[in-house]
Every structure is written in C-alpha cells, then in structure tokens.
Write a protein that holds these residues in place. Structure first.
Motif, PDB file in Angstrom:
ATOM      1  N   ILE A 184      -9.062   0.575  -1.685  1.00 54.58           N
ATOM      2  CA  ILE A 184     -10.169   1.496  -1.962  1.00 54.58           C
ATOM      3  C   ILE A 184     -11.521   0.839  -1.697  1.00 54.58           C
ATOM      4  N   LEU A 194       1.244   4.164  -3.113  1.00 50.70           N
ATOM      5  CA  LEU A 194       0.819   5.538  -2.843  1.00 50.70           C
ATOM      6  C   LEU A 194       2.004   6.502  -2.660  1.00 50.70           C
ATOM      7  N   PRO A 237       1.835  10.329   0.663  1.00 45.38           N
ATOM      8  CA  PRO A 237       0.368  10.284   0.547  1.00 45.38           C
ATOM      9  C   PRO A 237      -0.250   9.158   1.390  1.00 45.38           C
ATOM     10  N   PHE A 238       0.442   8.016   1.468  1.00 50.41           N
ATOM     11  CA  PHE A 238      -0.072   6.926   2.304  1.00 50.41           C
ATOM     12  C   PHE A 238      -0.216   7.385   3.750  1.00 50.41           C
ATOM     13  N   THR A 253      -5.327  10.819   8.238  1.00 49.32           N
ATOM     14  CA  THR A 253      -6.582  11.531   8.013  1.00 49.32           C
ATOM     15  C   THR A 253      -7.769  10.608   8.240  1.00 49.32           C
ATOM     16  N   GLU A 254      -7.681   9.412   7.683  1.00 50.81           N
ATOM     17  CA  GLU A 254      -8.779   8.454   7.870  1.00 50.81           C
ATOM     18  C   GLU A 254      -8.921   8.080   9.345  1.00 50.81           C
ATOM     19  N   LEU A 310     -12.893   1.291   1.843  1.00 51.17           N
ATOM     20  CA  LEU A 310     -13.169   2.639   2.379  1.00 51.17           C
ATOM     21  C   LEU A 310     -14.557   2.742   2.999  1.00 51.17           C
ATOM     22  N   LEU A 368      -3.009   9.978   4.148  1.00 54.43           N
ATOM     23  CA  LEU A 368      -4.338   9.354   4.056  1.00 54.43           C
ATOM     24  C   LEU A 368      -4.628   8.486   5.282  1.00 54.43           C
ATOM     25  N   TYR A 369      -3.633   7.731   5.729  1.00 53.34           N
ATOM     26  CA  TYR A 369      -3.800   6.857   6.893  1.00 53.34           C
ATOM     27  C   TYR A 369      -4.198   7.679   8.123  1.00 53.34           C
ATOM     28  N   GLN A 372       0.839  -1.205   0.000  1.00 52.14           N
ATOM     29  CA  GLN A 372       0.000   0.000   0.000  1.00 52.14           C
ATOM     30  C   GLN A 372       0.872   1.253   0.000  1.00 52.14           C
ATOM     31  N   SER A 428      -9.266   1.889   6.067  1.00 50.55           N
ATOM     32  CA  SER A 428      -9.327   1.035   4.871  1.00 50.55           C
ATOM     33  C   SER A 428      -8.054   0.199   4.695  1.00 50.55           C
TER      34      SER A 428
END
Length: 109
Positions: A104, A49, A53-54, A60-61, A107, A57-58, A45, A80
């Motif tokens: 994805i 990414l 960005p990984f 943030t999620e 998610l 995103l990790y 993953q 996710s």
C-alpha cells in the motif's frame, strides 16, 4: 513450488508468480536468489489479498498506469506490487520482517 516453462514468457520477463507456484523461464534461474525472493514477495501479496482481488487490483492498476504513462512497460514498473517487490528483492530476509499489506505504501509516488 517452482516450475520451468521456457515458452511461457514474453520478451525479457523471466519469472511469474501464480499462487502457489513460481514459474521461471529456465532451470538456471532456480539459483537466482534475488529473483526467487522477488517472486516470493508476490506470493505473499497474493496470499494476503486472497488471489482474485490481487489479480483484479494488479490488472486495474496496470491499466490505469498504462493510460497515465502511455507506456505499458513503465506502467508495469510502477504497479505498487512490483514496486514493493523490486525495492525489497535484494533483502533476502524481507518476508520475515514485512508487515501485512506493505504494498500500500507503494501506491503513490
């Protein structure tokens, strides 16, 4: 590359992937094929990414899900990236069949 740092981990966490390394809580965990597979899924993953960005995103999620569930551990379980890794960690050949960006589909649930 697998490295062992027993003082690096919080509570029940035993593994962490920071590309290109897998960090484990103890030497004996090197023999845990399911855990290693889980962490290798995270490495893939991260690779697709392009690392930064990984991690963005990790986190943030995780933050959004923490607000949604009001429970940081439940938020972690529902990221996710974690959902994909947990759902497929027992399939030791998963990475040979995995399509790019498969996280994805995890998610929404």
């Amino acid at each position: 590359m697998i490295l062992v740092f027993k003082h690096f981990f919080y509570k029940n966490y035993v593994g962490l992937s920071l590309w290109p390394f897998i960090f484990l809580k103890s030497n004996s965990l090197k023999e845990d094929a399911v855990l290693i597979n889980h962490e290798k899924i995270h490495l893939r993953q991260q690779q697709e990414l392009l690392l930064l960005p990984f991690y963005i995103l990790y986190m943030t999620e995780w933050l959004l899900r923490s607000l949604l569930y009001l429970d940081t551990y439940r938020a972690y379980q529902n990221i996710s990236f974690e959902r994909e890794a947990y759902a497929n960690e027992n399939q030791l050949n998963y990475l040979t069949q995995r399509k790019p960006f498969s996280f994805i589909k995890y998610l929404c649930h």
